[in-house]
Scaffold this active site. Structure first.
Site, mmCIF file in Angstrom:
data_model
loop_
_atom_site.group_PDB
_atom_site.id
_atom_site.type_symbol
_atom_site.label_atom_id
_atom_site.label_comp_id
_atom_site.label_asym_id
_atom_site.label_seq_id
_atom_site.Cartn_x
_atom_site.Cartn_y
_atom_site.Cartn_z
ATOM 1 N N ALA A 33 73.148 -53.452 47.367
ATOM 2 C CA ALA A 33 74.306 -53.893 46.583
ATOM 3 C C ALA A 33 74.595 -55.340 46.928
ATOM 4 C CB ALA A 33 75.534 -53.044 46.930
ATOM 5 N N ASP A 38 85.888 -48.555 47.877
ATOM 6 C CA ASP A 38 87.342 -48.425 47.707
ATOM 7 C C ASP A 38 87.918 -49.594 46.901
ATOM 8 O OD1 ASP A 38 86.572 -50.118 49.834
ATOM 9 O OD2 ASP A 38 88.471 -49.875 50.879
ATOM 10 N N TYR A 43 83.794 -58.332 42.792
ATOM 11 C CA TYR A 43 83.017 -57.303 43.507
ATOM 12 C C TYR A 43 83.435 -55.898 43.053
ATOM 13 C CZ TYR A 43 81.727 -54.182 47.389
ATOM 14 O OH TYR A 43 81.257 -53.126 48.130
ATOM 15 N N LYS A 75 81.260 -53.184 40.835
ATOM 16 C CA LYS A 75 80.957 -51.850 41.395
ATOM 17 C C LYS A 75 81.480 -50.764 40.446
ATOM 18 C CE LYS A 75 79.370 -51.011 45.062
ATOM 19 N NZ LYS A 75 77.955 -50.867 45.540
ATOM 20 N N TRP A 79 85.085 -50.154 54.362
ATOM 21 C CA TRP A 79 85.158 -50.793 55.674
ATOM 22 C C TRP A 79 83.946 -50.395 56.556
ATOM 23 C CZ3 TRP A 79 90.838 -51.166 57.835
ATOM 24 C CH2 TRP A 79 91.701 -51.584 56.830
HETATM 25 N N1 LIG Z 1 80.174 -53.200 53.895
HETATM 26 C C1 LIG Z 1 81.329 -52.635 53.526
HETATM 27 O O1 LIG Z 1 82.366 -52.835 54.169
HETATM 28 C C2 LIG Z 1 81.384 -51.725 52.330
HETATM 29 C C3 LIG Z 1 82.627 -51.237 51.912
HETATM 30 C C4 LIG Z 1 82.678 -50.383 50.802
HETATM 31 C C5 LIG Z 1 81.517 -50.030 50.137
HETATM 32 N N2 LIG Z 1 80.331 -50.544 50.557
HETATM 33 C C6 LIG Z 1 79.128 -50.180 49.821
HETATM 34 O O2 LIG Z 1 78.254 -49.502 50.700
HETATM 35 C C7 LIG Z 1 76.892 -49.769 50.343
HETATM 36 C C8 LIG Z 1 76.117 -50.233 51.547
HETATM 37 O O3 LIG Z 1 76.726 -51.417 52.028
HETATM 38 P P1 LIG Z 1 76.232 -52.125 53.369
HETATM 39 O O4 LIG Z 1 77.437 -52.366 54.194
HETATM 40 O O5 LIG Z 1 75.052 -51.425 53.946
HETATM 41 O O6 LIG Z 1 75.790 -53.538 52.752
HETATM 42 P P2 LIG Z 1 74.925 -54.692 53.398
HETATM 43 O O7 LIG Z 1 74.776 -54.499 54.866
HETATM 44 O O8 LIG Z 1 75.494 -55.964 52.878
HETATM 45 O O9 LIG Z 1 73.488 -54.459 52.746
HETATM 46 C C9 LIG Z 1 73.286 -54.671 51.385
HETATM 47 C C10 LIG Z 1 71.837 -54.462 51.085
HETATM 48 O O10 LIG Z 1 71.635 -54.744 49.703
HETATM 49 C C11 LIG Z 1 70.626 -55.719 49.589
HETATM 50 N N3 LIG Z 1 70.830 -56.523 48.395
HETATM 51 C C12 LIG Z 1 71.778 -57.475 48.163
HETATM 52 N N4 LIG Z 1 71.602 -57.975 46.922
HETATM 53 C C13 LIG Z 1 70.515 -57.357 46.405
HETATM 54 C C14 LIG Z 1 69.817 -57.466 45.173
HETATM 55 N N5 LIG Z 1 70.172 -58.348 44.237
HETATM 56 N N6 LIG Z 1 68.733 -56.678 44.968
HETATM 57 C C15 LIG Z 1 68.339 -55.798 45.912
HETATM 58 N N7 LIG Z 1 68.942 -55.652 47.103
HETATM 59 C C16 LIG Z 1 70.026 -56.421 47.331
HETATM 60 C C17 LIG Z 1 70.711 -56.542 50.854
HETATM 61 O O11 LIG Z 1 69.517 -57.257 51.034
HETATM 62 P P3 LIG Z 1 69.467 -58.632 51.898
HETATM 63 O O12 LIG Z 1 69.424 -58.188 53.337
HETATM 64 O O13 LIG Z 1 68.216 -59.275 51.428
HETATM 65 O O14 LIG Z 1 70.707 -59.409 51.565
HETATM 66 C C18 LIG Z 1 70.915 -55.416 51.866
HETATM 67 O O15 LIG Z 1 69.692 -54.751 52.105
HETATM 68 C C19 LIG Z 1 76.973 -50.781 49.192
HETATM 69 O O16 LIG Z 1 76.877 -50.097 47.972
HETATM 70 C C20 LIG Z 1 78.357 -51.373 49.323
HETATM 71 O O17 LIG Z 1 78.863 -51.848 48.081
HETATM 72 C C21 LIG Z 1 80.237 -51.363 51.651
#
Ligand SMILES: NC(=O)c1ccc[n+]([C@@H]2O[C@H](COP(=O)([O-])OP(=O)(O)OC[C@H]3O[C@@H](n4cnc5c(N)ncnc54)[C@H](OP(=O)(O)O)[C@@H]3O)[C@@H](O)[C@H]2O)c1
Length: 299
Positions: free
Chosen positions: A61, A103, A126, A130, A151
């Site tokens: 994402a 969220d 964002y 989503k 979070w």
């Molecule tokens: N982090 C939070 O606090 C949070 C909160 C609520 C929901 N979420 C959701 O939870 C899920 C997992 O989040 P996370 O925290 O694991 O995120 P993360 O650590 O930022 O990892 C995002 C992943 O997506 C990849 N990515 C980014 N842009 C991309 C694209 N255009 N094409 C393909 N891959 C891409 C990134 O690759 P690179 O390493 O190359 O950038 C990374 O592997 C996501 O759906 C996010 O929206 C996260």
């Protein structure tokens, strides 16, 4: 069922999913950028065809909440059109698609934990991309499960806990927003919840009742200030313990507006799948310890 395809392998959740899938002896493959890039649809199709998966977990994402405000096209590709393409590929071969949302699809004005039936009202790019991704996936894939989380932090990648700990190595006073409520979610806990659902699908097959959105955060609640206090409470005495000052959202302006109260009611995932994520506090100490060790200055 065999062959789970995990996308976003370089991210917090993607990493936790790989580690746990390996530990559980599940057959899986992982794809990450540059080989798998939502901004390059041909790479998405090629990875899918190459993996021939029996289930896809999308942990990829565009997660840069503030940067999304000035990069709406990249956010749309990463959160809406890219995941939709993946959902279409899954639908074409009739396999389950597990997707992760946020969220931040809510504006935070409800004053109580949000349920899956509450109307969305994202306040930034964002959250909007989503939300658009959720709607597009549900309009496309019959076998779609979408988990909204919040979070997220891990002993890996970029997250609030790591930012706090590294800031404490440089300064002894931290100012942290105290008027935003939510629930920290450890990436390994979310990965376990997802793989528990996969296990249910593997054992009993797909049921139409599974299709839809589920809230999946750690149990309990706090503020960013409360989260920061808990992070340092979990750090060993010899680690720097800064003084932490509570501030308001208005004191810390950011390009994207964040919900003031994005607590999520997680009853549905417990009812349908029997899945309940642990209290956020219980998952914190091992991750804090790992982050401190990982970022320790090396001679
Ligand atoms: N982090 C939070 O606090 C949070 C909160 C609520 C929901 N979420 C959701 O939870 C899920 C997992 O989040 P996370 O925290 O694991 O995120 P993360 O650590 O930022 O990892 C995002 C992943 O997506 C990849 N990515 C980014 N842009 C991309 C694209 N255009 N094409 C393909 N891959 C891409 C990134 O690759 P690179 O390493 O190359 O950038 C990374 O592997 C996501 O759906 C996010 O929206 C996260």
């Amino acid at each position: 069922m065999s062959g789970i395809l995990i996308t976003g392998g370089s991210g917090q959740l993607g990493n936790a999913l790989q580690a746990l899938a390996a530990m559980r002896g599940l057959p899986f493959s992982v794809v990450s950028r540059p080989d798998f890039d939502f901004e390059k649809p041909q790479t998405v199709a090629a990875c899918f065809v190459g993996a021939l998966p029996s289930l896809v977990i999308n942990a990829a994402a565009y997660t840069a909440v503030d940067a999304a405000e000035s990069n709406p096209a990249a956010a749309k590709a990463g959160n809406h059109t890219g995941p939709l393409q993946l959902a279409e590929l899954c639908a074409a071969v009739d396999i389950p698609f597990i997707h992760v949302s946020t969220d931040y699809v809510f504006d935070g004005s409800k004053g109580q934990p949000y349920t899956e039936d509450d109307a969305t009202a994202p306040s930034g790019v964002y959250g909007r991309t989503k939300r658009d991704g959720e709607e597009a996936i549900l309009a496309t894939a019959a076998k779609a499960i979408i988990l909204r989380t919040a979070w997220v932090y891990a002993a890996y990648g970029r997250n609030f806990a790591r930012t706090m700990l590294n800031a404490a190595r440089k300064t002894n006073v931290l100012r942290v927003v105290a008027d935003q409520r939510g629930t920290p979610t450890a990436a390994p806990d979310l990965a376990a919840a997802i793989l528990d659902i996969v296990k249910i699908l593997q054992a009993g097959g797909w049921k139409p009742a599974y299709r839809g959105i589920y809230h999946a955060t750690g149990s309990g609640e706090t503020s960013w200030y409360g989260f920061a206090k808990a992070i340092f409470a979990a750090a060993p005495p010899e680690f720097p313990h800064p003084s932490i000052t509570p501030i308001t959202t208005a004191d810390w302006p950011t390009p994207a507006r964040r919900p003031a109260d994005s607590r999520l009611d997680c009853c549905k995932i417990a009812k349908i799948f029997g899945v309940r994520l642990p209290d956020w506090r219980s998952s914190l100490p091992p991750i804090v310890a790992a982050l401190i060790e990982m970022d320790a200055p090396r001679p």
